[in-house]
Write a protein that holds these residues in place. Structure first.
Motif, PDB file in Angstrom:
ATOM      1  N   LEU A   1      30.146 -18.892 -41.700  1.00 12.91           N
ATOM      2  CA  LEU A   1      29.305 -20.089 -41.583  1.00 12.91           C
ATOM      3  C   LEU A   1      27.854 -19.685 -41.808  1.00 12.91           C
ATOM      4  O   LEU A   1      27.451 -18.576 -41.426  1.00 12.91           O
ATOM      5  CB  LEU A   1      29.411 -20.692 -40.182  1.00 12.91           C
ATOM      6  N   SER A   2      27.101 -20.590 -42.392  1.00  9.01           N
ATOM      7  CA  SER A   2      25.662 -20.324 -42.456  1.00  9.01           C
ATOM      8  C   SER A   2      25.059 -20.768 -41.124  1.00  9.01           C
ATOM      9  O   SER A   2      25.700 -21.509 -40.361  1.00  9.01           O
ATOM     10  CB  SER A   2      25.036 -21.110 -43.602  1.00  9.01           C
ATOM     11  N   LYS A   3      23.836 -20.330 -40.876  1.00  9.70           N
ATOM     12  CA  LYS A   3      23.197 -20.737 -39.617  1.00  9.70           C
ATOM     13  C   LYS A   3      23.000 -22.250 -39.577  1.00  9.70           C
ATOM     14  O   LYS A   3      23.099 -22.882 -38.526  1.00  9.70           O
ATOM     15  CB  LYS A   3      21.860 -20.019 -39.467  1.00  9.70           C
ATOM     16  N   ARG A   4      22.716 -22.802 -40.744  1.00  6.00           N
ATOM     17  CA  ARG A   4      22.513 -24.243 -40.798  1.00  6.00           C
ATOM     18  C   ARG A   4      23.824 -24.968 -40.433  1.00  6.00           C
ATOM     19  O   ARG A   4      23.810 -25.918 -39.646  1.00  6.00           O
ATOM     20  CB  ARG A   4      22.063 -24.639 -42.211  1.00  6.00           C
ATOM     21  N   GLN A   5      24.928 -24.460 -41.001  1.00 10.25           N
ATOM     22  CA  GLN A   5      26.229 -25.090 -40.688  1.00 10.25           C
ATOM     23  C   GLN A   5      26.527 -24.977 -39.193  1.00 10.25           C
ATOM     24  O   GLN A   5      26.995 -25.927 -38.568  1.00 10.25           O
ATOM     25  CB  GLN A   5      27.347 -24.407 -41.489  1.00 10.25           C
ATOM     26  N   PHE A   6      26.230 -23.797 -38.654  1.00 14.53           N
ATOM     27  CA  PHE A   6      26.465 -23.607 -37.223  1.00 14.53           C
ATOM     28  C   PHE A   6      25.648 -24.606 -36.405  1.00 14.53           C
ATOM     29  O   PHE A   6      26.151 -25.239 -35.469  1.00 14.53           O
ATOM     30  CB  PHE A   6      26.094 -22.166 -36.816  1.00 14.53           C
ATOM     31  N   GLY A   7      24.373 -24.767 -36.786  1.00 13.25           N
ATOM     32  CA  GLY A   7      23.486 -25.696 -36.074  1.00 13.25           C
ATOM     33  C   GLY A   7      23.971 -27.131 -36.169  1.00 13.25           C
ATOM     34  O   GLY A   7      23.744 -27.939 -35.263  1.00 13.25           O
ATOM     35  N   THR A   8      24.635 -27.432 -37.248  1.00 16.54           N
ATOM     36  CA  THR A   8      25.166 -28.786 -37.396  1.00 16.54           C
ATOM     37  C   THR A   8      26.367 -28.992 -36.469  1.00 16.54           C
ATOM     38  O   THR A   8      26.539 -30.051 -35.863  1.00 16.54           O
ATOM     39  CB  THR A   8      25.623 -29.018 -38.860  1.00 16.54           C
ATOM     40  N   LEU A   9      27.188 -27.935 -36.369  1.00 16.25           N
ATOM     41  CA  LEU A   9      28.377 -28.046 -35.509  1.00 16.25           C
ATOM     42  C   LEU A   9      28.002 -28.066 -34.026  1.00 16.25           C
ATOM     43  O   LEU A   9      28.557 -28.836 -33.244  1.00 16.25           O
ATOM     44  CB  LEU A   9      29.325 -26.868 -35.782  1.00 16.25           C
ATOM     45  N   PHE A  10      27.075 -27.178 -33.658  1.00 15.01           N
ATOM     46  CA  PHE A  10      26.663 -27.102 -32.251  1.00 15.01           C
ATOM     47  C   PHE A  10      25.139 -27.118 -32.180  1.00 15.01           C
ATOM     48  O   PHE A  10      24.487 -26.064 -32.196  1.00 15.01           O
ATOM     49  CB  PHE A  10      27.219 -25.827 -31.582  1.00 15.01           C
ATOM     50  N   PRO A  11      24.556 -28.293 -32.093  1.00 16.07           N
ATOM     51  CA  PRO A  11      23.094 -28.400 -32.076  1.00 16.07           C
ATOM     52  C   PRO A  11      22.506 -27.787 -30.802  1.00 16.07           C
ATOM     53  O   PRO A  11      23.219 -27.536 -29.843  1.00 16.07           O
ATOM     54  CB  PRO A  11      22.836 -29.916 -32.111  1.00 16.07           C
ATOM     55  N   GLY A  12      21.218 -27.621 -30.837  1.00 11.11           N
ATOM     56  CA  GLY A  12      20.550 -27.049 -29.652  1.00 11.11           C
ATOM     57  C   GLY A  12      20.662 -25.534 -29.665  1.00 11.11           C
ATOM     58  O   GLY A  12      20.681 -24.910 -30.722  1.00 11.11           O
ATOM     59  N   THR A  13      20.768 -24.978 -28.487  1.00  6.97           N
ATOM     60  CA  THR A  13      20.866 -23.514 -28.407  1.00  6.97           C
ATOM     61  C   THR A  13      22.326 -23.079 -28.376  1.00  6.97           C
ATOM     62  O   THR A  13      23.233 -23.926 -28.355  1.00  6.97           O
ATOM     63  CB  THR A  13      20.181 -23.002 -27.125  1.00  6.97           C
ATOM     64  N   LEU A  14      22.530 -21.780 -28.323  1.00  8.86           N
ATOM     65  CA  LEU A  14      23.896 -21.230 -28.247  1.00  8.86           C
ATOM     66  C   LEU A  14      24.648 -21.732 -27.019  1.00  8.86           C
ATOM     67  O   LEU A  14      25.871 -21.763 -26.980  1.00  8.86           O
ATOM     68  CB  LEU A  14      23.812 -19.702 -28.168  1.00  8.86           C
TER      69      LEU A  14
ATOM     70  N   PRO B   1      30.155 -12.996 -24.476  1.00  6.36           N
ATOM     71  CA  PRO B   1      30.274 -14.026 -25.505  1.00  6.36           C
ATOM     72  C   PRO B   1      29.666 -13.562 -26.830  1.00  6.36           C
ATOM     73  O   PRO B   1      28.758 -12.730 -26.820  1.00  6.36           O
ATOM     74  CB  PRO B   1      29.491 -15.204 -24.927  1.00  6.36           C
ATOM     75  N   PRO B   2      30.143 -14.056 -27.953  1.00  6.55           N
ATOM     76  CA  PRO B   2      29.596 -13.618 -29.244  1.00  6.55           C
ATOM     77  C   PRO B   2      28.213 -14.212 -29.486  1.00  6.55           C
ATOM     78  O   PRO B   2      27.926 -15.327 -29.045  1.00  6.55           O
ATOM     79  CB  PRO B   2      30.603 -14.170 -30.254  1.00  6.55           C
ATOM     80  N   MET B   3      27.370 -13.475 -30.165  1.00  8.26           N
ATOM     81  CA  MET B   3      26.069 -13.994 -30.556  1.00  8.26           C
ATOM     82  C   MET B   3      26.261 -14.866 -31.797  1.00  8.26           C
ATOM     83  O   MET B   3      27.289 -14.798 -32.474  1.00  8.26           O
ATOM     84  CB  MET B   3      25.091 -12.852 -30.848  1.00  8.26           C
ATOM     85  N   ARG B   4      25.210 -15.633 -32.103  1.00  8.74           N
ATOM     86  CA  ARG B   4      25.308 -16.580 -33.226  1.00  8.74           C
ATOM     87  C   ARG B   4      25.664 -15.852 -34.532  1.00  8.74           C
ATOM     88  O   ARG B   4      26.528 -16.299 -35.297  1.00  8.74           O
ATOM     89  CB  ARG B   4      23.963 -17.314 -33.393  1.00  8.74           C
ATOM     90  N   GLU B   5      25.017 -14.683 -34.746  1.00  8.06           N
ATOM     91  CA  GLU B   5      25.233 -13.936 -35.990  1.00  8.06           C
ATOM     92  C   GLU B   5      26.710 -13.533 -36.121  1.00  8.06           C
ATOM     93  O   GLU B   5      27.294 -13.565 -37.201  1.00  8.06           O
ATOM     94  CB  GLU B   5      24.359 -12.676 -36.028  1.00  8.06           C
ATOM     95  N   THR B   6      27.281 -13.156 -34.989  1.00  7.33           N
ATOM     96  CA  THR B   6      28.686 -12.719 -35.018  1.00  7.33           C
ATOM     97  C   THR B   6      29.594 -13.885 -35.401  1.00  7.33           C
ATOM     98  O   THR B   6      30.497 -13.748 -36.232  1.00  7.33           O
ATOM     99  CB  THR B   6      29.081 -12.176 -33.626  1.00  7.33           C
ATOM    100  N   VAL B   7      29.352 -15.026 -34.765  1.00  4.22           N
ATOM    101  CA  VAL B   7      30.184 -16.206 -35.050  1.00  4.22           C
ATOM    102  C   VAL B   7      30.082 -16.562 -36.531  1.00  4.22           C
ATOM    103  O   VAL B   7      31.094 -16.775 -37.211  1.00  4.22           O
ATOM    104  CB  VAL B   7      29.740 -17.408 -34.174  1.00  4.22           C
ATOM    105  N   CYS B   8      28.829 -16.601 -37.009  1.00  2.00           N
ATOM    106  CA  CYS B   8      28.611 -16.998 -38.406  1.00  2.00           C
ATOM    107  C   CYS B   8      29.284 -16.019 -39.368  1.00  2.00           C
ATOM    108  O   CYS B   8      29.913 -16.410 -40.347  1.00  2.00           O
ATOM    109  CB  CYS B   8      27.117 -17.088 -38.712  1.00  2.00           C
ATOM    110  N   ALA B   9      29.146 -14.718 -39.045  1.00  2.00           N
ATOM    111  CA  ALA B   9      29.709 -13.699 -39.946  1.00  2.00           C
ATOM    112  C   ALA B   9      31.226 -13.772 -39.958  1.00  2.00           C
ATOM    113  O   ALA B   9      31.854 -13.723 -41.021  1.00  2.00           O
ATOM    114  CB  ALA B   9      29.243 -12.321 -39.504  1.00  2.00           C
ATOM    115  N   GLU B  10      31.791 -13.888 -38.780  1.00  2.00           N
ATOM    116  CA  GLU B  10      33.250 -13.870 -38.684  1.00  2.00           C
ATOM    117  C   GLU B  10      33.892 -15.128 -39.274  1.00  2.00           C
ATOM    118  O   GLU B  10      34.968 -15.063 -39.838  1.00  2.00           O
ATOM    119  CB  GLU B  10      33.688 -13.705 -37.215  1.00  2.00           C
TER     120      GLU B  10
END
Lengths: 218, 553
Positions: free
Chosen positions: B520-533, B508-517
């Motif tokens: 998305l910023s990390k904050r945006q990612f956290g808003t979409l999927f709260p909690g952990t990966l 599975p992709p790591m958070r950095e990969t998802v955000c880069a591809e």
């Protein structure tokens, strides 16, 4: 300097040296002509470090079980070979660069040559007394160690007295050894760099003598 | 042996053997022949000599039996004045002495190699001597039979494919019970198997627990392992007879089989010489670049433990353990620290023998000695050194990772009444493995035609049942309220990317990969999927095992 010494010190030496070099070159060429299979498996560790360690082990007696257990034999080996080096260097320095042999250097050389003689005698005695060594030693072994020990003694005599007779015997033995060395047991000088290289190369790249730190367990 | 020599004209065997020597003469071999200074520093490195004090079993004496012949042919003084250097013609008597030295008094353990001031390789010399003899029919019958059987049947015990498959079936059932996993399967001949395990036939025939222990290790690590039903034997006794042609034939079949199945890595079972053969010697015999990686079970287990992919509990092995380094695996293979690393993790009380590692003494069973029943008595006599080493540790268990060593150590134990148990390392590992708790189904939702079950961690149990509807079900269950109540287009973009990435790379992709591809910023990612990966991974329908594997790494 009498004429005999002059000839032995110069012409005879040069002829003997030429024969020595010629025989070594023939031997080296023969070795070169043989196949030399190299390992092609991916290395686990560094072959280069293995080779360095292998050559270094000559100066690191604690790295080898045999020298750890028999340190006196190692000391004797070291003294014997220091004497060899001195006797060789003196054979060049005396005729061609006597200024390299001031009195203090001569005294130190004499000291180590004397120790070399003692080491040689111990070696001869051990090979005669020890039944296991007798089982593997050949006339060539006894001859080689005896001649080399006599050579040390002659160097001791020649350098110590600077007498024509002493120096003539020393240079005479040097010439004899130069011709005999490539034939007999003393030729291990020629093969040793190869054998220690192969040892270091194999055990180094296989990770036996060179280890990876990630597996340190205590 | 004497019969074989007697049946030929006097001296004929020796002359033919010398031609073999000439054909095998390499630079390394020639150096070994010339450089011995007869200093005797090798004597005390040899277990045969230490146990008997017989001058005829010192490494130098044994090597001299070959050197005498060599010198008569290739050494200047040996040709001019043979007696001066003890050079000799290949008489029948000298060939008999060579046979004694090469087969009867040497296990080719290479210990003397480390003690030699010149670094001379006795094993190379003795193996060459063995081939000179073997090529003339002078080979211990047991050793010959082992090689012949391997060449004829694909394994050295002549186990048929049917027997093999029957055993695999039986052990699969046993493992299903032990692992409490009815879905556990041992893949056989499955194309695409990533790791192909090579076994020792003794594991198939006599030691199923070892077979099981290795599969349990791989199961715990989540590795994709399998077997070939045709060429699965890790051994290669051609190493001991010096027969390069046999060696080549055996390794080529196994390696080609691995290629046929698409395997990337061969895992060699705990077989000392087998590991050495495939890891270090095989590339030379195979004659082209190795298409597969080769690792030992020991390397695999150590790596999986180090990376945390296998959980172990050393309290499950409480008795004092010592470890015997198999010569071919340690001194000729470089596996020295890995077994100790494993033991430091899986047993409570480990005591090394002295000396150990690359300086360890041979058990006496190396070099194919166990197949040579005619030399049994001297094999056991020479093992006194090993017996004394074991006694000095006060251990209750002697662990090792080689079948020849196992058999010899067991015999030593009985012969010298040591009262120790002999075990393979994999048994200790398997005993210490702590399997993760089984997933418990806690929720089931009817979606489409089949119910989608979810385990205690919120992961889908059967990933093939994932669907967009199932994703919504999986997302809602995670307790983030409105955020995951209905998946938005942005959330779908992330889910789709995650599934595509996993499909392509197997991880599975790591958070950095998802955000880069997806920019998305990390904050945006956290808003979409709260909690952990894991919130994302659960929603995307990844399995618990996959996610745990990533977490462990």
């Amino acid at each position: 300097m009498n004429e005999v010494l002059r000839v032995v010190e110069n012409e005879v030496q040069l002829v003997a040296l030429a024969i020595f070099v010629g025989m070594y070159l023939v031997r080296l060429n023969w070795l070169r002509s043989l196949r030399s299979p190299w390992e092609t498996a991916a290395p686990k560790a560094s072959a280069a470090r293995g080779v360095l360690l292998s050559f270094g082990s000559v100066f690191l007696p604690w790295t080898m079980e045999s020298t750890r257990k028999h340190f006196a034999v190692y000391v004797e080996f070291a003294l014997f070979h220091i004497a060899v080096a001195i006797a060789i260097l003196a054979s060049f320095a005396l005729p061609y660069a006597p200024q390299l042999l001031p009195q203090p250097v001569i005294y130190v050389s004499l000291f180590f040559l004397a120790l070399g003689v003692v080491a040689g005698l111990i070696r001869i005695r051990r090979r005669l007394v020890n039944v296991n060594l007798r089982a593997i030693n050949t006339p060539d072994d006894y001859f080689a160690i005896t001649v080399v020990s006599l050579w040390f003694a002659a160097a001791l005599w020649g350098l110590g007295t600077m007498s024509d007779l002493g120096l003539t015997v020393y240079f005479g033995l040097t010439a004899l050894l130069l011709i005999y060395v490539p034939l007999g047991k003393v030729s291990h000088y020629l093969y040793m760099p190869f054998s220690r290289f192969y040892f270091g190369y194999t055990f180094g790249r296989r990770g036996v003598t060179v280890r990876k730190s990630q597996w340190r367990y205590n | 042996m004497v019969d074989t020599i007697d049946s030929r004209p006097k001296g004929a065997v020796g002359e033919a053997a010398m031609k073999v020597l000439d054909s095998k003469l390499t630079r390394q071999m020639a150096v070994n022949m010339h450089a011995c200074v007869h200093c005797g520093q090798c004597f005390e490195s040899c277990h045969y000599y230490l146990a008997t004090r017989d001058p005829k079993v010192t490494p130098a004496y044994k090597a001299e039996q070959l050197r005498k012949l060599y010198k008569r042919r290739h050494d200047w003084l040996g040709q001019l004045a043979p007696g001066w250097v003890h050079a000799t013609q290949p008489t029948d008597e000298q060939i008999a002495a060579l046979y004694e030295a090469a087969f009867g008094n040497c296990t080719m353990c290479r210990r003397c190699n480390l003690s030699c001031p010149m670094g001379l390789d006795m094993a190379l010399m003795m193996r060459t001597a063995r081939w000179m003899l073997t090529s003339q029919g002078l080979i211990p019958p047991g050793l010959k039979a082992t090689i012949d059987t391997h060449l004829a049947t694909g394994n050295n015990m002549g186990i048929t494919r049917e027997e093999f498959l029957e055993t695999v079936d039986w052990l699969q059932e046993e493992l299903q019970k032990e692992l409490d996993d009815p879905d556990f399967r041992i893949s056989v001949d499955r194309p695409g198997t990533e790791f192909l395990i090579c076994l020792n036939p003794r594991e198939v025939k006599f030691y199923p627990l070892l077979f099981m222990a290795q599969f349990k290790t791989c199961y715990a690590a989540g590795l994709d392992v399998g077997l070939s039903s045709a060429y699965w034997d890790a051994t290669n006794y051609g190493l001991f007879s010096g027969d390069d042609a046999a060696c080549k034939q055996i390794v080529t079949k196994t390696i080609d089989e691995a290629v046929r199945l698409g395997a990337k890595t061969l895992i060699l079972t705990e077989c000392g010489h087998g590991y050495r053969v495939y890891r270090w010697e095989a590339p030379g015999w195979y004659g082209k670049p190795m298409p597969v990686n080769v690792i030992s079970y020991i390397e695999l287990a150590a790596e999986q433990i180090r990376r945390g992919r296998i959980k172990v509990d050393k309290k499950r092995n409480t008795e004092r353990v010592t470890y015997h380094d198999p010569c071919n695996q340690a001194r000729s293979g470089g596996i020295i620290d890995e077994p100790r690393y494993i033991l430091s993790k899986v047993v409570m009380d480990f005591q090394d023998m002295e000396p150990h590692g690359e300086n360890n003494f041979c058990c006496g069973g190396g070099g194919g000695a166990l197949t040579m029943s005619e030399f049994r008595d001297r094999r056991l006599a020479a093992a006194k050194v090993k017996a004394d080493q074991i006694v000095a540790t006060d251990a209750k268990i002697v662990a090792t990772s080689c079948h020849n060593c196992i058999d010899q150590l067991s015999e030593i134990g009985k012969h010298y009444k040591l009262g120790v148990k002999v075990m393979n390392l994999c048994e200790l590992v398997a005993n210490a493995i702590v399997l993760p708790p089984k997933a418990v189904t806690v929720a089931v939702q009817e979606i489409g035609e089949r119910p989608v079950a979810v385990d205690a961690d919120g992961f889908i149990e059967d990933t093939s049942l994932w669907s967009p509807e199932a994703a919504v079900f999986l997302a809602r269950r995670q307790g983030f309220g409105d955020v995951l109540e209905r998946l938005t287009p942005d959330q779908w973009r992330v889910v789709d990317f995650t599934r595509a990435y996993y499909g392509r790379f197997g991880v599975p992709p790591m958070r950095e990969t998802v955000c880069a591809e997806l920019q998305l910023s990390k904050r945006q990612f956290g808003t979409l999927f709260p909690g952990t990966l894991k919130t994302l991974y659960r929603t995307a329908g990844l399995s618990r095992e996959v996610v745990h594997k990533v977490a462990a790494e």
